[in-house]
Design a protein around this motif. Sequence first.
Motif, PDB file in Angstrom:
ATOM      1  N   LYS A 262       0.741  -1.197  -0.043  1.00  0.00           N
ATOM      2  CA  LYS A 262      -0.087  -0.043   0.061  1.00  0.00           C
ATOM      3  C   LYS A 262       0.841   1.320  -0.053  1.00  0.00           C
ATOM      4  CE  LYS A 262      -3.754   2.367   2.603  1.00  0.00           C
ATOM      5  NZ  LYS A 262      -4.366   2.105   3.969  1.00  0.00           N
ATOM      6  N   SER A 263       1.968   1.237   0.684  1.00  0.00           N
ATOM      7  CA  SER A 263       2.805   2.475   1.012  1.00  0.00           C
ATOM      8  C   SER A 263       4.219   1.876   1.357  1.00  0.00           C
ATOM      9  CB  SER A 263       2.394   3.511   1.896  1.00  0.00           C
ATOM     10  OG  SER A 263       2.124   2.931   3.011  1.00  0.00           O
ATOM     11  N   ILE A 264       5.043   2.689   0.947  1.00  0.00           N
ATOM     12  CA  ILE A 264       6.566   2.660   1.477  1.00  0.00           C
ATOM     13  C   ILE A 264       7.186   3.905   2.030  1.00  0.00           C
ATOM     14  CG2 ILE A 264       8.998   1.776   0.777  1.00  0.00           C
ATOM     15  CD1 ILE A 264       7.695  -0.024  -1.351  1.00  0.00           C
ATOM     16  N   PHE A 265       7.472   3.968   3.229  1.00  0.00           N
ATOM     17  CA  PHE A 265       8.124   5.173   3.686  1.00  0.00           C
ATOM     18  C   PHE A 265       9.464   4.684   4.092  1.00  0.00           C
ATOM     19  CE2 PHE A 265       9.372   7.837   7.239  1.00  0.00           C
ATOM     20  CZ  PHE A 265       9.284   9.064   6.707  1.00  0.00           C
ATOM     21  N   VAL A 266      10.383   4.967   3.285  1.00  0.00           N
ATOM     22  CA  VAL A 266      12.074   4.761   3.799  1.00  0.00           C
ATOM     23  C   VAL A 266      12.861   5.968   3.995  1.00  0.00           C
ATOM     24  CG1 VAL A 266      13.852   3.456   2.896  1.00  0.00           C
ATOM     25  CG2 VAL A 266      11.693   2.734   2.283  1.00  0.00           C
ATOM     26  N   LEU A 267      13.501   5.988   5.200  1.00  0.00           N
ATOM     27  CA  LEU A 267      14.641   6.965   5.429  1.00  0.00           C
ATOM     28  C   LEU A 267      15.733   5.936   5.252  1.00  0.00           C
ATOM     29  CD1 LEU A 267      13.078   8.671   8.590  1.00  0.00           C
ATOM     30  CD2 LEU A 267      13.242   9.500   6.144  1.00  0.00           C
ATOM     31  N   GLY A 268      16.712   5.967   4.128  1.00  0.00           N
ATOM     32  CA  GLY A 268      17.655   5.251   4.014  1.00  0.00           C
ATOM     33  C   GLY A 268      17.950   4.967   2.411  1.00  0.00           C
ATOM     34  N   ALA A 269      17.523   3.484   2.248  1.00  0.00           N
ATOM     35  CA  ALA A 269      17.957   3.012   0.798  1.00  0.00           C
ATOM     36  C   ALA A 269      16.566   2.180   0.535  1.00  0.00           C
ATOM     37  CB  ALA A 269      19.147   2.475   0.582  1.00  0.00           C
ATOM     38  N   PHE A 270      16.019   2.322  -0.693  1.00  0.00           N
ATOM     39  CA  PHE A 270      15.207   1.277  -1.406  1.00  0.00           C
ATOM     40  C   PHE A 270      15.706   0.561  -2.578  1.00  0.00           C
ATOM     41  CE2 PHE A 270      11.254   0.740  -3.987  1.00  0.00           C
ATOM     42  CZ  PHE A 270      10.851  -0.412  -3.588  1.00  0.00           C
ATOM     43  N   LYS A 271      15.942  -0.739  -2.332  1.00  0.00           N
ATOM     44  CA  LYS A 271      16.425  -1.514  -3.586  1.00  0.00           C
ATOM     45  C   LYS A 271      15.586  -2.308  -4.022  1.00  0.00           C
ATOM     46  CE  LYS A 271      20.847  -0.396  -2.283  1.00  0.00           C
ATOM     47  NZ  LYS A 271      21.795   0.233  -3.149  1.00  0.00           N
ATOM     48  N   ALA A 272      15.099  -2.415  -5.384  1.00  0.00           N
ATOM     49  CA  ALA A 272      14.310  -3.169  -6.101  1.00  0.00           C
ATOM     50  C   ALA A 272      14.487  -2.876  -7.775  1.00  0.00           C
ATOM     51  CB  ALA A 272      12.640  -2.626  -5.942  1.00  0.00           C
ATOM     52  N   THR A 273      13.988  -3.825  -8.446  1.00  0.00           N
ATOM     53  CA  THR A 273      14.115  -3.710  -9.767  1.00  0.00           C
ATOM     54  C   THR A 273      13.560  -2.269 -10.320  1.00  0.00           C
ATOM     55  OG1 THR A 273      12.056  -4.660 -10.261  1.00  0.00           O
ATOM     56  CG2 THR A 273      14.138  -6.317 -10.271  1.00  0.00           C
ATOM     57  N   PRO A 274      13.989  -1.880 -11.362  1.00  0.00           N
ATOM     58  CA  PRO A 274      13.401  -0.449 -12.046  1.00  0.00           C
ATOM     59  C   PRO A 274      11.955  -0.760 -12.331  1.00  0.00           C
ATOM     60  CG  PRO A 274      15.507  -1.072 -13.113  1.00  0.00           C
ATOM     61  CD  PRO A 274      15.178  -2.204 -12.330  1.00  0.00           C
ATOM     62  N   GLN A 275      11.429  -2.033 -12.858  1.00  0.00           N
ATOM     63  CA  GLN A 275       9.860  -2.376 -12.889  1.00  0.00           C
ATOM     64  C   GLN A 275       9.416  -1.928 -11.810  1.00  0.00           C
ATOM     65  OE1 GLN A 275      12.438  -4.240 -14.038  1.00  0.00           O
ATOM     66  NE2 GLN A 275      12.538  -4.192 -15.989  1.00  0.00           N
ATOM     67  N   VAL A 276       9.700  -2.696 -10.483  1.00  0.00           N
ATOM     68  CA  VAL A 276       9.111  -2.440  -9.407  1.00  0.00           C
ATOM     69  C   VAL A 276       8.957  -1.158  -8.844  1.00  0.00           C
ATOM     70  CG1 VAL A 276       9.055  -3.347  -6.847  1.00  0.00           C
ATOM     71  CG2 VAL A 276       9.346  -5.134  -8.791  1.00  0.00           C
ATOM     72  N   LYS A 277      10.077  -0.781  -9.044  1.00  0.00           N
ATOM     73  CA  LYS A 277      10.076   0.745  -8.474  1.00  0.00           C
ATOM     74  C   LYS A 277       9.043   1.814  -9.229  1.00  0.00           C
ATOM     75  CE  LYS A 277      14.879   1.147  -6.717  1.00  0.00           C
ATOM     76  NZ  LYS A 277      15.974   1.829  -6.674  1.00  0.00           N
ATOM     77  N   ALA A 278       9.012   1.557 -10.457  1.00  0.00           N
ATOM     78  CA  ALA A 278       8.142   2.101 -11.274  1.00  0.00           C
ATOM     79  C   ALA A 278       6.511   1.765 -10.877  1.00  0.00           C
ATOM     80  CB  ALA A 278       8.254   1.830 -12.911  1.00  0.00           C
ATOM     81  N   ALA A 279       6.359   0.603 -10.867  1.00  0.00           N
ATOM     82  CA  ALA A 279       5.085   0.124 -10.442  1.00  0.00           C
ATOM     83  C   ALA A 279       4.452   0.755  -8.866  1.00  0.00           C
ATOM     84  CB  ALA A 279       5.011  -1.343 -10.279  1.00  0.00           C
ATOM     85  N   LEU A 280       5.718   1.000  -8.000  1.00  0.00           N
ATOM     86  CA  LEU A 280       5.184   1.679  -6.739  1.00  0.00           C
ATOM     87  C   LEU A 280       5.487   2.943  -6.594  1.00  0.00           C
ATOM     88  CD1 LEU A 280       6.792  -1.392  -4.539  1.00  0.00           C
ATOM     89  CD2 LEU A 280       4.403  -0.945  -5.088  1.00  0.00           C
ATOM     90  N   ALA A 281       5.839   3.747  -7.783  1.00  0.00           N
ATOM     91  CA  ALA A 281       6.361   5.177  -7.619  1.00  0.00           C
ATOM     92  C   ALA A 281       5.323   5.994  -6.912  1.00  0.00           C
ATOM     93  CB  ALA A 281       6.476   5.657  -9.172  1.00  0.00           C
ATOM     94  N   ASP A 282       4.106   5.936  -7.201  1.00  0.00           N
ATOM     95  CA  ASP A 282       2.976   6.592  -6.323  1.00  0.00           C
ATOM     96  C   ASP A 282       2.788   6.171  -4.907  1.00  0.00           C
ATOM     97  OD1 ASP A 282       1.835   4.356  -7.214  1.00  0.00           O
ATOM     98  OD2 ASP A 282      -0.175   5.078  -7.244  1.00  0.00           O
ATOM     99  N   ARG A 283       3.572   5.182  -4.627  1.00  0.00           N
ATOM    100  CA  ARG A 283       3.432   4.648  -3.119  1.00  0.00           C
ATOM    101  C   ARG A 283       4.749   4.982  -2.463  1.00  0.00           C
ATOM    102  NH1 ARG A 283      -0.236  -0.596  -4.393  1.00  0.00           N
ATOM    103  NH2 ARG A 283      -1.582   0.250  -5.866  1.00  0.00           N
ATOM    104  N   ILE A 284       5.934   5.279  -3.002  1.00  0.00           N
ATOM    105  CA  ILE A 284       7.114   5.587  -2.142  1.00  0.00           C
ATOM    106  C   ILE A 284       7.246   6.911  -1.510  1.00  0.00           C
ATOM    107  CG2 ILE A 284       9.396   5.462  -2.426  1.00  0.00           C
ATOM    108  CD1 ILE A 284       9.112   3.562  -4.808  1.00  0.00           C
ATOM    109  N   HIS A 285       7.593   7.285  -0.489  1.00  0.00           N
ATOM    110  CA  HIS A 285       7.611   8.298   0.493  1.00  0.00           C
ATOM    111  C   HIS A 285       9.166   8.275   1.121  1.00  0.00           C
ATOM    112  CE1 HIS A 285       3.498   8.972  -0.596  1.00  0.00           C
ATOM    113  NE2 HIS A 285       3.218   7.575  -0.330  1.00  0.00           N
ATOM    114  N   GLY A 286       9.620   9.417   1.513  1.00  0.00           N
ATOM    115  CA  GLY A 286      10.745   9.396   2.388  1.00  0.00           C
ATOM    116  C   GLY A 286      11.504  10.205   1.836  1.00  0.00           C
TER     117      GLY A 286
END
Length: 132
Positions: A108-132
Amino acid sequence: MIKVSDTEKITINIGFVDLGQIDLLVQEGFYSNRTDFIRTAIRNQLSTHSEEVKQTLARKTLILGRQHYTRSNLEKVHSAGIKLEIQVLGLVSIAPDVPPELARATIKSIFVLGAFKATPQVKAALADRIHG
């Protein structure tokens, strides 16, 4: 598999006078190199503010450290009909075999203070849910 390092590379800009002073301390043997000086300075500041970090972690209910999500983890979450709200101070990694559709269906959401590692495809799919 995503290779996870214990460190993250950052770039900083520093004034010439400050840099010269660091180089002098390195030359005089106080530090082995510039990186050693900078890491020590960062650790000292984090130590100075450790109580504030602890209080903020408790208030924001952040997980401290690493969180790794595998395809199997996310398939179980999906089967249970759960949506994850990931909140981490540190590292969040999603295994490379996780399809973007599964990540979107379970996170549903990702809030990261630090680093987020995932494939470019997963990052793109979650782009609207990533905060931090």
